[in-house]
Write a protein that holds these residues in place. Structure first.
Motif, PDB file in Angstrom:
ATOM      1  N   ALA A   8       0.902  -1.129  -0.049  1.00  0.00           N
ATOM      2  CA  ALA A   8       0.058  -0.352  -0.094  1.00  0.00           C
ATOM      3  C   ALA A   8       1.014   1.254  -0.114  1.00  0.00           C
ATOM      4  O   ALA A   8       0.487   2.109  -0.765  1.00  0.00           O
ATOM      5  N   VAL A   9       2.035   1.423   0.680  1.00  0.00           N
ATOM      6  CA  VAL A   9       2.828   2.276   0.819  1.00  0.00           C
ATOM      7  C   VAL A   9       3.512   2.801  -0.408  1.00  0.00           C
ATOM      8  O   VAL A   9       3.577   3.750  -0.988  1.00  0.00           O
ATOM      9  N   ALA A  10       3.994   1.356  -1.270  1.00  0.00           N
ATOM     10  CA  ALA A  10       4.648   1.548  -2.450  1.00  0.00           C
ATOM     11  C   ALA A  10       3.563   2.241  -3.395  1.00  0.00           C
ATOM     12  O   ALA A  10       3.987   3.082  -4.295  1.00  0.00           O
ATOM     13  N   GLU A  11       2.399   1.826  -3.689  1.00  0.00           N
ATOM     14  CA  GLU A  11       1.635   2.243  -4.506  1.00  0.00           C
ATOM     15  C   GLU A  11       1.154   3.727  -4.358  1.00  0.00           C
ATOM     16  O   GLU A  11       0.868   4.443  -5.137  1.00  0.00           O
ATOM     17  N   PHE A  12       1.131   4.090  -2.964  1.00  0.00           N
ATOM     18  CA  PHE A  12       0.752   5.487  -2.656  1.00  0.00           C
ATOM     19  C   PHE A  12       2.170   6.508  -3.473  1.00  0.00           C
ATOM     20  O   PHE A  12       1.719   7.426  -3.814  1.00  0.00           O
ATOM     21  N   LEU A  13       3.299   5.877  -2.705  1.00  0.00           N
ATOM     22  CA  LEU A  13       4.296   6.761  -3.277  1.00  0.00           C
ATOM     23  C   LEU A  13       4.389   6.771  -4.821  1.00  0.00           C
ATOM     24  O   LEU A  13       4.796   7.937  -5.379  1.00  0.00           O
TER      25      LEU A  13
END
Length: 386
Positions: A266-271
């Motif tokens: 989720a963090v990677a997709e947000f970034l």
């Protein structure tokens, strides 16, 4: 349990039970912390498996059996730190021997090989281990080890372990895989052809930022015998309390890694969609160069995410200092989320070398907090860094 019954168990069952039978004397369900430094013998040389605590200790044996079982290894050896575990492996080489590293090796590994063992005549080369031709070209008659990290620290590159093993073994070279980022829950390098697996058990195996340790897992009897000799002769072993803490952490490794992986994705997709981010490095993203290899040799993509800030070094530093849930600190793999700028922290030792890290790079160890809080924290930190 009887015989090799545990080999048919699932990962979480092995993590909780292998090497951890209830105490025979009291029935205690948790492995006791055996603090004794020496053990009574019935006669000289006649003992019950333990003589002196540096050589062996019941709590340490439980840990070694458990983690070896998780790696599918015949032998496991615990050390006082990840670097002590690495030293036991690198120390098997002699002056004039040569080791091949990846171009994205951990700073501590590079320092050990380049500065400590370099002064003793060990030579090294750094190549892109994802390039079979580059690896084959780097192997010399003097090469003894290929040192693999996958995913790598801090660039999250992925290396095909089986392909590296095929190339190295064709020249009689051993393959060592640092499995710290992936853990045995996500990846088992021995099954892919590696000769030895090393861990900083300080990280995900312990999982709570409260213990330092290292581990080596091997199948070959000759390697196990040599490593056990070094473990005893040098004495860089974990204390009984350290072993207890690591056993406690390992019991929940599987459930923790599931959350680490979900949160990191989720963090990677947000970034990846943020205007302040130039590039995201995470094997779980479909456009990551190693995505297909990671999907084939791993059971998940891990809890580590790196990104390059579009504003370069000043903005990367500003973002790292502006988070509230993510804590600015070195290390990784614990329940709390951490943020760092590798070029001035964990990878300062590779500055001015072929392994130097982009100062605009930020590394995240994504913890198991509520994911919405992590995303909100990164959003406000990136906004303040622009």
């Amino acid at each position: 349990m009887s015989g090799d019954e545990w080999q048919n168990w699932g990962f979480d069952t092995r993590a909780i039970h292998v090497g951890q039978e209830p105490d025979e004397a009291t029935g205690a369900i948790t492995v006791p912390i055996h603090l004794a430094t020496t053990f009574v013998q019935a006669a000289p040389g006649r003992h019950r498996g333990f003589e002196y605590a540096r050589t062996s200790n019941p709590t340490r044996v439980a840990l070694e059996r458990c983690v070896a079982g998780l790696e599918g290894a015949r032998h496991g050896l615990a050390f006082a730190s990840g670097m002590a575990a690495e030293d036991a492996l690198v120390g098997m080489m002699h002056p004039g021997d040569h080791v091949v590293l990846g171009t994205d090796a951990y700073g501590g590994t590079f320092r050990l090989i380049h500065q400590v063992y370099g002064e003793r005549g060990i030579e090294w080369s750094a190549v892109d281990l994802a390039d079979p031709d580059a690896l084959a070209g780097a192997i010399r008659p003097e090469t003894r080890q290929v040192w693999v990290e996958t995913p790598t620290n801090p660039m999250l590159a992925v290396v095909d372990i089986a392909a590296v093993a095929d190339i190295a073994h064709a020249s009689g070279v051993d393959v060592v895989v640092d499995n710290t980022f992936a853990t045995p829950y996500l990846q088992n390098p021995l099954a892919l052809g590696a000769d030895a697996v090393v861990h900083s058990s300080t990280k995900y195996l312990g999982g709570h930022s409260d213990v330092v340790g290292g581990f080596v897992a091997v199948n070959r009897d000759d390697l196990a015998e040599r490593l056990a000799f070094v473990q005893n002769a040098v004495g860089a072993v974990p204390s009984p309390f350290d072993c207890y803490l690591l056993l406690r952490g390992v019991k929940t490794l599987g459930v923790r890694m599931d959350r680490h992986c979900d949160n990191a994705q989720a963090v990677a997709e947000f970034l990846a969609g943020h205007r302040a981010v130039e590039r995201v490095l995470y094997p779980g993203l479909a456009d990551h160069p190693g995505h297909s290899v990671a999907a084939a040799q791993m059971r998940g993509f891990g809890g580590m995410v790196s990104f390059v800030h579009a504003g370069g070094e000043p903005a990367a530093v500003a973002a790292a200092c502006a988070t509230r849930v993510f804590r600015l600190a070195e290390s990784l793999g614990a329940v709390e989320s951490l943020i760092e700028q590798p070029s001035t922290m964990t990878h300062l030792s590779v500055a001015d070398s072929p392994l130097a890290v982009d100062p605009g790079l930020v590394r995240l160890s994504v913890g198991i907090e509520s994911v919405d809080d992590l995303l909100a924290d990164l959003d406000q930190a990136l906004a303040r860094s622009q």
